[in-house]
Design an enzyme around this catalytic site. Structure first.
Site, mmCIF file in Angstrom:
data_model
loop_
_atom_site.group_PDB
_atom_site.id
_atom_site.type_symbol
_atom_site.label_atom_id
_atom_site.label_comp_id
_atom_site.label_asym_id
_atom_site.label_seq_id
_atom_site.Cartn_x
_atom_site.Cartn_y
_atom_site.Cartn_z
ATOM 1 N N ASP A 164 -11.038 -3.005 -2.806
ATOM 2 C CA ASP A 164 -11.686 -2.872 -1.489
ATOM 3 C C ASP A 164 -12.272 -1.485 -1.216
ATOM 4 O OD1 ASP A 164 -9.272 -1.571 -1.337
ATOM 5 O OD2 ASP A 164 -8.543 -2.588 0.458
ATOM 6 N N ASP A 167 -0.854 2.747 -0.007
ATOM 7 C CA ASP A 167 -1.879 3.054 0.968
ATOM 8 C C ASP A 167 -1.159 3.294 2.281
ATOM 9 O OD1 ASP A 167 -5.106 2.581 1.404
ATOM 10 O OD2 ASP A 167 -3.893 2.314 3.208
ATOM 11 N N ARG A 220 -9.084 6.617 11.263
ATOM 12 C CA ARG A 220 -9.155 8.062 10.984
ATOM 13 C C ARG A 220 -10.550 8.578 11.262
ATOM 14 N NH1 ARG A 220 -5.468 7.741 5.681
ATOM 15 N NH2 ARG A 220 -3.598 7.589 6.961
ATOM 16 N N ARG A 263 -2.540 8.897 -1.127
ATOM 17 C CA ARG A 263 -3.054 9.162 -2.482
ATOM 18 C C ARG A 263 -2.231 10.233 -3.186
ATOM 19 N NH1 ARG A 263 -8.383 11.489 0.525
ATOM 20 N NH2 ARG A 263 -8.110 9.457 1.476
HETATM 21 C C1 MIC Z 1 -7.335 6.131 3.607
HETATM 22 O O1 MIC Z 1 -7.480 5.428 4.597
HETATM 23 O O2 MIC Z 1 -7.370 7.375 3.649
HETATM 24 C C2 MIC Z 1 -7.094 5.462 2.282
HETATM 25 C C3 MIC Z 1 -8.251 5.704 1.436
HETATM 26 O O3 MIC Z 1 -6.941 4.086 2.454
HETATM 27 C C4 MIC Z 1 -5.821 6.075 1.696
HETATM 28 C C5 MIC Z 1 -5.519 5.685 0.335
HETATM 29 C C6 MIC Z 1 -6.345 6.387 -0.678
HETATM 30 O O4 MIC Z 1 -6.579 7.576 -0.574
HETATM 31 O O5 MIC Z 1 -6.733 5.705 -1.622
HETATM 32 C C7 MIC Z 1 -4.559 5.874 2.506
HETATM 33 O O6 MIC Z 1 -4.643 5.763 3.703
HETATM 34 O O7 MIC Z 1 -3.454 5.916 1.951
HETATM 35 FE FE1 SF4 Z 2 -9.553 1.113 3.807
HETATM 36 FE FE2 SF4 Z 2 -7.902 3.138 4.394
HETATM 37 FE FE3 SF4 Z 2 -10.049 2.625 5.895
HETATM 38 FE FE4 SF4 Z 2 -8.038 0.982 5.923
HETATM 39 S S1 SF4 Z 2 -8.025 3.102 6.609
HETATM 40 S S2 SF4 Z 2 -10.187 0.417 5.797
HETATM 41 S S3 SF4 Z 2 -7.329 1.026 3.820
HETATM 42 S S4 SF4 Z 2 -10.024 3.295 3.773
#
Ligand code: MIC
Ligand code: SF4
Length: 755
Positions: free
Chosen positions: A96, A161, A449, A646
């Site tokens: 994804d 994640d 975020r 991560r």
């Molecule tokens: C995110 O929302 O920052 C991610 C990308 O889903 C990360 C995981 C990642 O860095 O692959 C997370 O939230 O853990």
């Molecule tokens: Fe994907 Fe992380 Fe964004 Fe959720 S918060 S949609 S898992 S990148």
């Protein structure tokens, strides 16, 4: 369709009554839901002692593991080394994160398949080999797919994640971890967690009008801030909780990651029954109903919560106003009625340029339906939207059903781009036209975020987080200060029109439908499957062992960087364009800490090379230290490593030869990731000592040979003027975690045990 792993769920429920009885005995008082789930999943089986919240390290046995493509690569590269034939618990991989949003789903998905072919093939074949379910690119975002197919009340899962916590919406304790933790569980070992503290959130009243589940968590984030939930499970209860939809509960739990909470959860209720049935899981309902009393907190707890929770928050949903949080941090909350004044006072650009709906947080059927109801009104009333609009449905099932029910058509009438069922812009996989000009601008989205540069790489994009329906309203108005509760918009006839409050079905009245959900079941016996990693691959690299500790104190370490202010995992190991190297440790290490602000010059990616006196990029300077055999340390501020799970953020410094990370405080997952990879993760015993660190200092860990649980370490700082001083640093390593450090990493230890 058959319910996945129903036998496992039934086994978990069968042992529940005895385990709860044992927990009651040792704890000796009524139990919260969080405690019930935790005690029902002890590695040792039935509880024999009570654990101390916020203190005891406890071994758990999670029921399942979920991984997404960007973290699964590293998790599975590690798992390959553990020497197992098959995963020990049901596990899934979801493709994804690697899919870009540019022109629209079908072209974008095809482009992504072309670009990431090697990685998708690796993930698909390694899943096939080890008995892991694989959800193909386009199947959906991990957390929506998990909620729709795997989550179950009272279950425990971990996922690579941070938003794994989304499954709390179905009453799970679901926790985000680094890949090395997932390896433990998949290898059939215990998974360790410090027994969390408990924050209770009592919800009273009922949502109405423009207020949605998202506003509950936007409000909680505003109250608790990005570190207020650290080390705690947030448990929601009260009449207000019962009135929320299951996916709405998911939204709330999802963004618990943004306050640093270990996870969040809700008790099993009617909304969960409805959702389980709508997603084809009547058998889970039947099994859960048989032990329903154990799948929620005890009555006594909810009647007098102040006695049972470490902290209590109360929110009246009837009085809650829609919120818009941001910019640059998800905990800066502003009620919609105050936004114009706030934005004006702070000089935030008022014009909204993009509205984005999607992400694992808010991409359910209900989310799309409610937002579409706003869009529909605008179209019907002749209002031309001022901002551009994009949506990412959460799963193929949601997309297919929303398409069937005309919801996508409503969006398309307004010129909305429907991107792939994937993370897309939420993780910087957004080819936003003009972003490279770095103009100051505002976007609104329903994601979780909004750290600087996250969506489009532009540090001047002011991103605001809000509900999907508010995103729709603000994008249509093109005005951050627009308050749909009171303000009007001008239509094409010059009339003033007011948008009615959003409406939308919680679940599709005609049921969910899907043609191809994108699932690939693993081979019954995968032993014949070969995993090929080309030695010259730029995307994948087999792992080598990190060196074991030589048993010596670390002397003469240099300061690589003293980071100032917010230093999230996005600053330590940026996503977006770097996602392509998530399976190649050496290549991705070239992004190490390039987003962190150097406390001495206020700049990013510019640090002094102590060997030459020249300034260079962080990864290059660190590679120079490594080549010279000089140890180094990283110093940081509060909540260091906030955000993602991560583990690259820990593996990169380890790979490049950084020995210790010394900060004012850590985010939970990152601290564990450092430990797992054999790094020293330390905190200042006295926060003010951060100020003592000078650019040219060298560091001696003078009593590392005596490294032991519950004992501070001493760090000698040698300043360039010849003076030295000693400070105390804290750590949270227990005995087995110290063994990881000695062995060079937790994985090294597993391998030693296997050998
Ligand atoms: C995110 O929302 O920052 C991610 C990308 O889903 C990360 C995981 C990642 O860095 O692959 C997370 O939230 O853990
Ligand atoms: Fe994907 Fe992380 Fe964004 Fe959720 S918060 S949609 S898992 S990148």
């Amino acid at each position: 369709m058959k319910v996945f792993d129903l036998d496992m769920i039934q086994r978990v429920y069968e042992r529940y009554p005895a385990r709860i009885a044992a927990a009651r005995k040792v704890v000796g008082r009524p139990l919260t839901l969080s405690e019930k789930i935790l005690y029902a999943h002890l590695w040792e089986g039935e509880a024999t002692t009570a654990s101390e919240r916020g203190k005891s390290y406890v071994d758990f046995a999670p029921d399942r593991v979920a991984m997404q493509d960007a973290t699964a690569q590293m998790a599975l590269l590690q798992f390959m080394q553990a020497g197992k034939k098959r995963v020990a618990v049901p596990s899934t991989v979801h493709a994804d994160h690697l899919i870009q949003a540019k022109v629209g789903a079908s072209k974008d998905l095809q482009d992504s398949l072309n670009q990431n072919n090697e990685v998708f093939n690796f993930l698909s074949s390694i899943s096939n080999k080890y008995g892991i379910g694989f959800w193909k690119p386009g199947a959906g975002i991990i957390h929506q797919v998990v909620l729709e197919n795997y989550a179950f009340p009272g279950g425990m899962m971990i996922g690579t994640d941070s938003h794994t916590v989304n499954a709390g919406g179905l009453g799970m304790v679901a926790i985000g971890v680094g890949g090395a933790d997932a390896v433990d569980v998949m290898a059939g070992m215990a998974w360790e967690l410090k027994f969390p503290k408990l924050i209770g959130v009592k919800l009273t009243g009922k949502l109405s009008g423009w207020t949605s589940a998202k506003d509950v968590i936007l409000k909680v984030a505003d109250i608790l801030t990005v570190k207020g939930g650290t080390g705690a499970i947030v448990e929601y209860f009260g009449d207000g909780a019962l009135s929320l939809s299951c996916t709405g509960k998911g939204t709330i739990c999802n963004m618990g990651a943004e306050i640093g909470a270990t996870t969040s959860t809700f008790g099993y209720d009617e909304s969960m029954r409805r959702y389980l049935i709508a997603t084809g899981r009547q058998e889970v309902v039947t099994a859960a109903d048989a032990i329903a009393e154990h799948l929620t907190g005890d009555k006594e707890v909810y009647a007098e919560p102040e006695k049972y929770f470490d902290q209590l928050i109360e929110i009246n949903l009837s009085e809650l106003e829609p919120h818009i949080n941001g910019p640059f941090t998800p905990d800066r909350g502003t009620p919609v009625s105050k936004m114009r004044a706030e934005a004006t006072a702070n000089g935030w650009p008022m014009q909204v340029e993009w509205g984005l709906i999607g992400s694992c947080t808010n991409s359910s059927y209900e989310d799309l339906a409610r937002a579409a109801s706003i869009v529909k009104q605008a179209v019907a009333q002749g209002i031309t939207p001022k901002a551009e609009f994009g949506i990412n449905p959460g799963s193929e099932q949601v997309r297919y059903t929303a398409d069937r029910d005309g919801i996508l058509a409503d969006f398309e009438k307004m010129g909305t781009k429907v991107f792939t069922n994937a993370c897309g812009p939420c993780i910087g996989q957004w080819a936003r036209e003009g972003a490279e000009k770095q103009e100051k601008n505002t976007i609104v989205h329903s994601f979780n975020r909004n750290f600087s540069k996250r969506a489009d790489g532009n540090p001047n994009t002011h991103a605001f987080v809000t509900s999907p329906e508010m995103v729709a309203a603000l994008a249509i108005a093109g005005d951050l200060g627009f308050n749909p509760l009171t303000d009007t918009l001008t239509n094409d006839k010059g009339e003033q029109v007011k948008l009615e409050a959003p409406v939308g079905d919680e679940l599709p009245t005609r049921g969910f439908a899907v043609e191809d959900n994108g699932y690939q079941a693993p081979a019954a016996d995968g032993s014949h499957v070969e995993i090929a990693v080309a030695p010259d691959s730029q995307r994948l690299q087999l792992l080598e062992n990190f060196p074991t500790w030589d048993g010596q104190n670390i002397i003469g370490a240099r300061l690589l960087i003293k980071a100032k202010g917010k230093c999230t995992t996005d600053h330590i190991s940026m996503a977006g364009p770097w996602l392509r190297y998530r399976g190649h440790l050496d290549n991705i290490s070239n992004n190490m800490l390039i987003g962190a602000e150097n406390a001495f010059n206020g700049e990013a990616n510019k640090v002094k090379n102590q060997l030459t006196g020249e300034y260079g990029e962080v990864p290059a300077v660190q590679r120079a230290y490594k080549a010279a055999g000089v140890p180094s340390i990283v110093v940081g501020d509060h909540n260091y490593g906030e955000g993602s799970s991560r583990e690259h953020a820990a593996m990169e410094p380890r790979h490049l030869g950084v020995r210790a990370v010394l900060v004012k405080s850590f985010a939970r997952i990152h601290e564990t990731n450092l430990k797992k990879q054999g790094m020293l993760g330390l905190t200042f015993a006295n926060e003010a000592d951060y100020d003592k660190i000078q650019e040219d200092d060298t560091f001696d860990f003078i009593d590392l040979q005596a490294f032991a649980p519950d004992t501070q370490l001493t760090l000698q700082i040698n300043h360039s003027n010849g003076q030295s001083e000693q400070i105390k640093v804290n750590h949270t390593y227990n005995a087995s975690q110290i063994d990881w450090f000695r062995a060079g990493s937790a994985l090294n230890l597993i391998k030693m045990m296997e050998a």
